[in-house]
Design a protein around this motif. Structure first.
Motif, PDB file in Angstrom:
ATOM      1  N   THR A   3      27.699  35.240  32.831  1.00  0.00           N
ATOM      2  CA  THR A   3      28.627  35.985  33.611  1.00  0.00           C
ATOM      3  C   THR A   3      29.369  37.026  32.768  1.00  0.00           C
ATOM      4  O   THR A   3      29.735  36.919  31.456  1.00  0.00           O
ATOM      5  CB  THR A   3      29.938  35.011  33.746  1.00  0.00           C
ATOM      6  N   ARG A  11      35.891  37.396  40.393  1.00  0.00           N
ATOM      7  CA  ARG A  11      35.995  36.073  40.984  1.00  0.00           C
ATOM      8  C   ARG A  11      37.297  35.733  40.786  1.00  0.00           C
ATOM      9  O   ARG A  11      37.942  34.831  41.554  1.00  0.00           O
ATOM     10  CB  ARG A  11      34.732  34.968  40.448  1.00  0.00           C
ATOM     11  N   LYS A  14      39.511  37.330  43.343  1.00  0.00           N
ATOM     12  CA  LYS A  14      39.484  36.793  44.600  1.00  0.00           C
ATOM     13  C   LYS A  14      40.164  35.231  44.858  1.00  0.00           C
ATOM     14  O   LYS A  14      40.674  34.917  45.778  1.00  0.00           O
ATOM     15  CB  LYS A  14      38.034  36.434  45.010  1.00  0.00           C
ATOM     16  N   LEU A  97      37.746  28.614  44.275  1.00  0.00           N
ATOM     17  CA  LEU A  97      37.287  29.661  43.569  1.00  0.00           C
ATOM     18  C   LEU A  97      37.405  29.602  42.301  1.00  0.00           C
ATOM     19  O   LEU A  97      36.721  30.248  41.416  1.00  0.00           O
ATOM     20  CB  LEU A  97      37.470  31.006  44.493  1.00  0.00           C
ATOM     21  N   LEU A 109      31.586  28.435  44.532  1.00  0.00           N
ATOM     22  CA  LEU A 109      31.630  29.485  45.101  1.00  0.00           C
ATOM     23  C   LEU A 109      31.757  29.610  46.625  1.00  0.00           C
ATOM     24  O   LEU A 109      32.578  30.249  47.423  1.00  0.00           O
ATOM     25  CB  LEU A 109      31.001  30.471  44.383  1.00  0.00           C
ATOM     26  N   LYS A 113      34.827  30.219  49.283  1.00  0.00           N
ATOM     27  CA  LYS A 113      34.863  31.136  50.267  1.00  0.00           C
ATOM     28  C   LYS A 113      34.815  30.855  51.775  1.00  0.00           C
ATOM     29  O   LYS A 113      35.693  31.538  52.713  1.00  0.00           O
ATOM     30  CB  LYS A 113      33.481  32.478  50.005  1.00  0.00           C
ATOM     31  N   GLU A 170      29.801  39.541  44.930  1.00  0.00           N
ATOM     32  CA  GLU A 170      30.237  39.909  43.673  1.00  0.00           C
ATOM     33  C   GLU A 170      29.118  40.976  43.117  1.00  0.00           C
ATOM     34  O   GLU A 170      28.013  40.403  43.177  1.00  0.00           O
ATOM     35  CB  GLU A 170      30.541  38.815  42.791  1.00  0.00           C
TER      36      GLU A 170
END
Length: 175
Positions: A3, A11, A14, A97, A109, A113, A170
């Motif tokens: 990451t 992330r 969000k 999230l 994830l 969402k 993303e």
């Protein structure tokens, strides 16, 4: 796949946005429950169309008024339930999230969402369809002394923008 700071920031952004929308829904619902009568007056007057502005002469529209207290209270309960569901779904989506930020949290994830998408869609239905369309246009809230259309449009816009943003894929590239 490692990451990157950019991916992590996207992330996290969000997740925090989803939590913020959830907090709003929960605060509005709790406000309606804790200060039931104040907010009940708003709903009652909009539905009964008894506090229209003096310049409003829409007799044809006044025939839409609902004078039954039972139906008015049912509508208010539906509004509160919708707001509570928005808060719970969006907050749960935001929490998932956040879980997705962990190195082993990839499974969260899409779930986060999806949960947020349901909550934000419900937010649009509550505030746009419920307040702007039904309250604003059907019950002519725009001509009522109790007019919440501006707030409804503002929150609808925020929910829609958040829905679009959170569902964007993303990018791991630091641009």
């Amino acid at each position: 796949m490692k990451t990157t700071p950019h991916l992590f920031a996207q992330r996290l952004s969000k997740a925090l946005l989803a939590l913020s929308i959830g907090l709003f829904g929960l605060m509005v619902a709790s406000g309606n429950l804790l200060d039931y009568d104040s907010n009940w007056q708003f709903v009652r007057h909009v539905l009964s169309m008894d506090t229209m502005q003096p310049w409003f002469h829409g007799d044809a529209l006044r025939g839409r008024a609902i004078h039954s207290e039972a139906i008015q209270r049912l509508a208010y309960a539906a509004i509160i339930a919708g707001e509570l569901a928005v808060g719970l779904l969006c907050a749960a989506g935001g929490a998932m999230l956040l879980l997705a930020l962990r190195p082993t949290g990839r499974i969260w994830l899409p779930r986060g969402k999806a949960c947020f998408t349901l909550g934000a869609t419900l937010a649009i239905l509550v505030w746009h369809t419920g307040f702007a369309v039904i309250g604003g246009e059907y019950f002519a809230m725009w001509a009522n002394q109790f007019n919440g259309q501006f707030s409804a449009y503002a929150f609808t816009g925020i929910a829609l923008l958040a829905l679009i943003y959170v569902n964007q894929p993303e990018s791991s590239a630091d641009e």
